[in-house]
Scaffold this motif. Structure first.
Motif, short mmCIF file in Angstrom:
data_model
loop_
_atom_site.label_atom_id
_atom_site.label_comp_id
_atom_site.label_asym_id
_atom_site.label_seq_id
_atom_site.Cartn_x
_atom_site.Cartn_y
_atom_site.Cartn_z
N LEU A 198 -43.05 3.48 45.47
CA LEU A 198 -43.91 3.16 44.32
C LEU A 198 -43.15 2.44 43.21
CD1 LEU A 198 -46.05 6.41 44.05
CD2 LEU A 198 -46.69 4.20 44.97
N LEU A 199 -41.97 2.96 42.86
CA LEU A 199 -41.25 2.40 41.72
C LEU A 199 -40.23 1.34 42.14
CD1 LEU A 199 -40.70 5.69 39.73
CD2 LEU A 199 -42.60 4.13 39.63
N VAL A 252 -39.32 12.57 46.64
CA VAL A 252 -38.71 11.77 45.58
C VAL A 252 -38.46 10.35 46.09
CG1 VAL A 252 -36.63 11.52 44.16
CG2 VAL A 252 -37.70 13.74 44.40
N PHE A 280 -29.50 8.29 50.44
CA PHE A 280 -30.16 9.16 49.48
C PHE A 280 -30.68 10.44 50.10
CE2 PHE A 280 -34.02 10.68 47.48
CZ PHE A 280 -33.52 11.00 46.24
N ALA A 339 -23.53 9.05 47.68
CA ALA A 339 -24.85 8.46 47.88
C ALA A 339 -24.79 7.18 48.73
CB ALA A 339 -25.51 8.18 46.55
N PRO A 356 -36.31 15.73 48.73
CA PRO A 356 -35.77 14.37 48.74
C PRO A 356 -36.74 13.37 49.37
CG PRO A 356 -34.15 15.91 49.55
CD PRO A 356 -35.43 16.66 49.44
N VAL A 383 -37.24 1.47 43.31
CA VAL A 383 -35.84 1.69 42.96
C VAL A 383 -35.02 1.55 44.24
CG1 VAL A 383 -34.18 3.36 42.08
CG2 VAL A 383 -36.45 3.24 41.09
N PRO A 384 -33.98 0.71 44.22
CA PRO A 384 -33.20 0.50 45.46
C PRO A 384 -32.31 1.69 45.80
CG PRO A 384 -32.24 -0.74 43.66
CD PRO A 384 -33.47 -0.09 43.11
N LEU A 385 -32.89 2.73 46.35
CA LEU A 385 -32.09 3.90 46.73
C LEU A 385 -31.31 3.58 48.01
CD1 LEU A 385 -34.76 6.67 46.11
CD2 LEU A 385 -32.78 6.15 44.71
N PRO A 386 -30.06 4.03 48.08
CA PRO A 386 -29.23 3.67 49.25
C PRO A 386 -29.76 4.31 50.54
CG PRO A 386 -28.13 5.27 47.87
CD PRO A 386 -29.34 4.85 47.12
N PHE A 392 -39.98 7.07 44.35
CA PHE A 392 -39.12 6.11 43.66
C PHE A 392 -38.90 4.84 44.49
CE2 PHE A 392 -38.46 9.54 40.87
CZ PHE A 392 -38.01 8.99 39.69
N TYR A 447 -23.15 13.27 44.19
CA TYR A 447 -24.12 12.19 44.40
C TYR A 447 -23.46 10.84 44.18
CZ TYR A 447 -28.36 9.41 44.04
OH TYR A 447 -29.32 8.46 44.24
N VAL A 448 -22.70 10.74 43.08
CA VAL A 448 -22.04 9.46 42.76
C VAL A 448 -21.11 9.05 43.90
CG1 VAL A 448 -20.42 8.35 41.19
CG2 VAL A 448 -22.20 9.84 40.29
N GLY A 498 -29.40 13.91 48.77
CA GLY A 498 -30.39 14.69 48.04
C GLY A 498 -30.61 16.05 48.66
#
Lengths: 503, 193
Positions: free
Chosen positions: B179-180, B172, B139, B134, B169, B182-185, B176, B130-131, B143
């Protein structure tokens, strides 16, 4: 009074109520799945709390942890697999009741006495916290140092393994907390030239790694638990009132023991359940029935672990010293939301404190209807194949860690700590002690070094002040306790051997 | 209890060979696998590692520059912890801690650590993946790969693993990212929202 009304208004806000309900369902489901502990449920909630209002954020943590501790009893009772470590103490007893065809009684006792324990624990929090807050105002770095150190020593007692290994785990956690520049001198330590390490290791990725990833790793090498047989339950609360009256005294003892253990920094629900179950057996009129499906131990330990959950917030709210791993997470959330722990929280933010008490009581009340629904649905929920649950948990670990700092380094840390936790657990090193070491390391060092600077390198002032003297004595008591037991066992063993030889 | 009795059929082929049913007992009360033949790190090894780590920490710590004009500086704490670790490690290596343990508490028996043990490395390997991937793959794809591989390693059949790898995925991401916040790539495959 105005504060109380304000608190009611805060809790009655729709977002708080929705947060309580959603986290209750979440806590019940996660707690009931074997291997997913209450701590893990709470750790995975942290990224969600970023987005909530302060009261709603605290509400999710309180509700989810209380529900998870109760619902850990469900697989323990039906499958003899504790859903959370806090249920492990009385899993055999509950399963024996199920085998006798009294699953309703065992599950109902878990639910009913969990709720009672939670409410009594909350009342103790309400009564104790303001009293202790006045005392806490006069605390200096010496007292804080001993409190934090006492917490760490208690954490080593919790573990049911070699105390030396527990202390080693704790020291390892403290060593991890040394990484970075977060020390009184601001010197970068053990960063190995990696910029990401300059800021130190955040507790949340470490927690998620140690409690969640290592669990997924363990799932890889252990066989899947057997599916739950479908069964029809009779009335769940039918006999609970009778049990309450019959075992009133053990119930109160469980509550009190749970409260005391919860208040001790570092010791939490797991320890409360073990101690209470042992006490119940020791003081019971019919100890021979224990282990054969006797509800007395369930009553006492079930009340105890939930009572400790609420009183565990006392040291967290007053001193910022976690009562257990769940409140260790909660403290991070409190700081993030501007509700910095400390005695002033009770004077300046009284309405928030009242709101917190109300949430505790509300959570324990809705636990009863939701818990009944959960018990009835348990067969369906527990049927979810592990191969479907664990990969999703892992994805949530990655995203959750990323969300806490928006950098990929946290995800790497989660993996590293997963491996560390896995290897440690396999070799009998308790991971909770490691986590508390990481969480409290900076605080211990800060207070230790500041105290030493204040006293010019003299260690006498650490013992001179009355409160710090008492705390020091308690700490050394916790440190020397295993030694005492060992010597006592040794002596008794020798006497018994001598007696045997004489006959 | 062996694997057959758990009602879980291991996937044929590789997985079966890797996870041979063994004469192992699962102690459900502790959730850990109790086994006669155990290949886990002995106390000597873990104790030795702790001694080495403690010594390294103490030495490296003592070399930290002191704050001028103060007796205690950044060196004190690592030195103290390092020494503590050396002592604990030595005690563990010499098996002193064992006599403190009540027999029933000797409950950390290892599982099958042979080939089956390698499967334990799947989750950390996937996190590493993932690191590394991603930002490039995005994502959703990363995922999906993670969920699929993990589910497969846990013995899920493709009928379960494939839909799970697509749906999980997405859900999720929805929770994230939407709603949240989070800057997912985004990567190669952007989500429809």
């Amino acid at each position: 009074m105005m504060d109380l009304l304000e608190a009611v208004r805060l809790v009655a806000a729709p977002d708080v109520l929705i947060a309580i309900f959603a986290s209750a369902v979440y806590g019940l489901v996660v707690g009931s799945l074997p291997g997913l502990s209450a701590t893990m449920a709470t750790a995975l909630l942290v990224p969600v709390t970023f987005w909530l209002s302060p009261i709603a954020a605290v509400a999710t943590i309180i509700t989810a942890s209380a529900m998870a501790i109760f619902s850990g009893d469900i697989p323990g009772c039906l499958l003899r697999i504790p859903g959370t470590p806090a249920s492990a103490a009385y899993t055999d007893e509950a399963y024996a009741l199920t085998r006798k065809g009294q699953a309703e009684l065992a599950l109902g006792a878990g639910l009913w006495f969990s709720a009672i324990g939670g409410i009594v624990g909350t009342l103790s929090l309400v009564l104790m916290a303001p009293l202790l807050a006045e005392m806490a105002l006069s605390f200096s770095t010496f007292e804080y140092f001993w409190l934090a150190f006492l917490g760490l020593m208690c954490a080593t007692l919790v573990a049911r393994s070699s105390p030396i290994k527990a202390i080693a785990s704790m020291l390892l956690g403290l060593l991890v907390s040394c990484i970075g520049m977060e020390n009184p001198a601001g010197t970068p330590r053990f960063t190995f030239g990696i910029t990401d390490l300059l800021g130190g290791i955040e507790p949340i990725p470490a927690l998620v790694g140690v409690f969640a990833v290592s669990e997924v790793m363990r799932a890889m090498v252990t066989p899947e638990p057997p599916p739950l047989p479908r069964r029809k339950f009779g009335s769940i609360l039918a006999n609970q009132w009778m049990l309450t009256k019959k075992y009133q005294w053990p119930m109160w003892r469980g509550n009190v023991v749970g409260i005391i253990i919860g208040v001790l920094p570092g010791a939490g629900a797991d320890m409360a359940a073990w101690v209470s179950y042992a006490m119940s057996k020791r003081f019971s009129k019919e100890p021979e029935k224990f282990g054969t499906g006797h509800p007395e131990g369930l009553v006492e330990a079930g009340a105890s672990n939930n009572a400790s959950l609420a009183s565990g917030w006392v040291p967290s709210l007053l001193f910022g010293i976690p009562g257990d791993t769940i409140t260790a997470i909660a403290i991070g959330v409190l700081y993030m939301k501007g509700l910095n722990p400390g005695p002033t929280l009770f004077t300046e933010r009284a309405s928030s404190m009242y709101a917190l008490y109300l949430i505790f009581i509300l959570a324990n009340i809705i636990m009863i209807p939701l818990g009944i629904v959960m018990i009835r649905l348990a067969a369906t929920v527990l049927r979810a194949p592990r191969a479907a649950v664990m990969p999703v948990i892992m994805l949530l670990c990655a995203v959750g860690a990323f969300a806490t700092g928006s950098n990929l380094f946290s995800v790497l840390l989660v993996g590293v700590f997963g491996c560390l936790g896995f290897v440690m657990e396999r070799n009998g090193y308790p991971v909770a002690a490691l986590v508390l070491g990481i969480v409290m390391g900076t605080m211990v060092e800060q207070n230790f070094i500041t105290s030493l600077i204040k006293s010019d390198g003299d260690i006498l002032p650490f013992f001179e002040r009355p409160v710090s003297g008492v705390l020091a004595a308690m700490t050394f008591g916790a440190l020397l306790w295993p030694l005492g037991i060992w010597v006592w066992n040794r002596l008794r063993g020798r006497r018994m051997a001598a007696g045997g030889a004489a006959e | 209890m062996d694997r057959a009795a758990t009602g879980h059929k291991p996937a044929p082929g590789r997985s079966r060979r890797r996870f041979r049913p063994q004469a192992s007992v699962l102690d459900w009360a502790t959730g850990k696998q109790v086994q006669g033949v155990s290949v886990h790190l002995s106390d000597r090894v873990t104790g030795g590692v702790l001694v080495a780590l403690g010594a390294a920490a103490a030495i490296a710590g003592s070399r930290l520059p002191a704050v001028p004009g103060q007796e205690v500086g950044p060196a004190a704490f690592p030195l103290l912890i390092g020494s503590g670790l050396v002592i604990c490690g030595a005690l563990i290596a010499f098996g002193i801690g064992r006599s403190f343990e009540v027999p029933e508490e000797e409950e950390a028996p290892p599982g099958p650590w042979r080939l089956g043990g390698l499967r334990a490395l799947v989750p950390p390997a996937l996190l590493l993946f993932y690191v590394l991937a991603a930002d490039r793959l995005g994502f959703l794809l990363t995922g999906a790969v993670m969920v699929f591989v993990a589910a497969f390693a846990l013995g899920a059949r493709p009928r379960l693993a494939l839909p799970l790898a697509i749906v999980a995925p997405l859900l999720v991401h929805l929770a994230f990212y939407k709603l949240l916040r989070v800057p997912l790539p985004e990567g190669l495959l952007a989500a429809p929202w």
